[in-house]
Design a protein around this motif. Structure first.
Motif, short mmCIF file in Angstrom:
data_model
loop_
_atom_site.label_atom_id
_atom_site.label_comp_id
_atom_site.label_asym_id
_atom_site.label_seq_id
_atom_site.Cartn_x
_atom_site.Cartn_y
_atom_site.Cartn_z
N GLU A 1 0.83 -1.19 0.00
CA GLU A 1 0.00 0.00 0.00
C GLU A 1 0.87 1.24 0.00
N GLU A 2 0.24 2.36 -0.27
CA GLU A 2 0.95 3.64 -0.25
C GLU A 2 1.28 3.99 1.20
N LYS A 3 2.54 4.33 1.45
CA LYS A 3 2.99 4.69 2.79
C LYS A 3 3.33 6.17 2.90
N GLY A 4 3.01 6.93 1.87
CA GLY A 4 3.33 8.35 1.88
C GLY A 4 3.92 8.76 0.55
N ARG A 5 4.53 9.94 0.53
CA ARG A 5 5.14 10.47 -0.68
C ARG A 5 6.56 10.92 -0.37
N MET A 6 7.46 10.68 -1.31
CA MET A 6 8.84 11.12 -1.14
C MET A 6 8.92 12.63 -1.36
N GLU A 7 9.70 13.29 -0.53
CA GLU A 7 9.90 14.73 -0.69
C GLU A 7 10.92 14.94 -1.80
N ALA A 8 10.47 14.81 -3.04
CA ALA A 8 11.31 14.94 -4.22
C ALA A 8 10.43 15.44 -5.35
N PRO A 9 11.03 15.90 -6.45
CA PRO A 9 10.22 16.37 -7.59
C PRO A 9 9.18 15.34 -8.01
N GLY A 10 7.94 15.78 -8.14
CA GLY A 10 6.86 14.87 -8.52
C GLY A 10 6.25 14.13 -7.34
N ARG A 11 6.90 14.20 -6.15
CA ARG A 11 6.42 13.52 -4.95
C ARG A 11 5.94 12.09 -5.25
#
Length: 199
Positions: free
Chosen positions: A129-139
């Protein structure tokens, strides 16, 4: 030609989607030209009897199935055709289990092949499952295993996973890793046996 190229890029990008800037950069065209091609694609899908549509989510564009076909997609997801996992999906699951959370692109780099379709199947099966978003371009989406994954393998914590060193043992040696994958073979026997016969 550019319109077809954008369609191909959106297909392989899967649910991660692509931004207007990413599409323009990949095709070496202006953002205005990329936007015009996207609008052309959107009109084509909207006016045709195709099962796909161009979806704009936030700043990203992605291909999605039309709501008119939601029932048939749900039927597929719960059918025997979708209940088995390929060797590729199992490899992706093992990578996620040991290195989570990580993005699709990180998984692609580890395996050396595109993993979008396998990840979607693992999500449908409730194993990741999705655990969040990376703090990077495009997240980009960060993937991790689910509670169902833990319950299925009888794990209390991720530290109960077989030692990663066991995965490096030769095929002749019995290891915890072998037992780990045996559990999958019990549930998804047909596709796994077919894949292993081909190796």
């Amino acid at each position: 030609m550019e319109e077809a190229a954008i369609e191909a890029l959106l297909f392989v990008a899967g649910d991660e989607g692509l931004t207007l800037e990413e599409i323009a950069s990949l095709l070496d065209i202006s953002t205005q030209s990329a936007f015009a091609q996207l609008m052309s694609l959107q009109q084509m899908y909207a006016s045709s009897k195709r099962g796909l549509m161009l979806l704009e989510a936030g700043e990203k564009y992605e291909l999605a199935t039309k709501k008119d076909f939601s029932e048939i997609v749900k039927k597929y997801a719960s059918s025997p055709f979708a209940t088995s996992l390929s060797q590729a999906a199992l490899e992706n699951l093992a990578i996620i289990a040991y290195k989570q959370p990580l993005t699709r692109l990180e998984i692609d780099e580890i395996r050396g092949v595109h993993s979008g379709a396998s990840l979607q199947k693992l999500v449908l099966r409730g194993l990741i499952e999705e655990k969040g978003r990376m703090e990077a371009p495009g997240r980009p989406i960060l993937y991790g295993t689910t509670q169902y994954f833990m319950d299925y393998f009888g794990l209390k914590t991720l530290s109960d996973l077989p030692d990663i060193k066991d995965l490096e043992q030769t095929d002749e040696e019995e290891s915890e890793a072998d037992l780990f994958f045996e559990r999958f073979k019990g549930q998804f026997a047909d596709s796994i046996e077919e894949e292993q016969e081909e190796l």
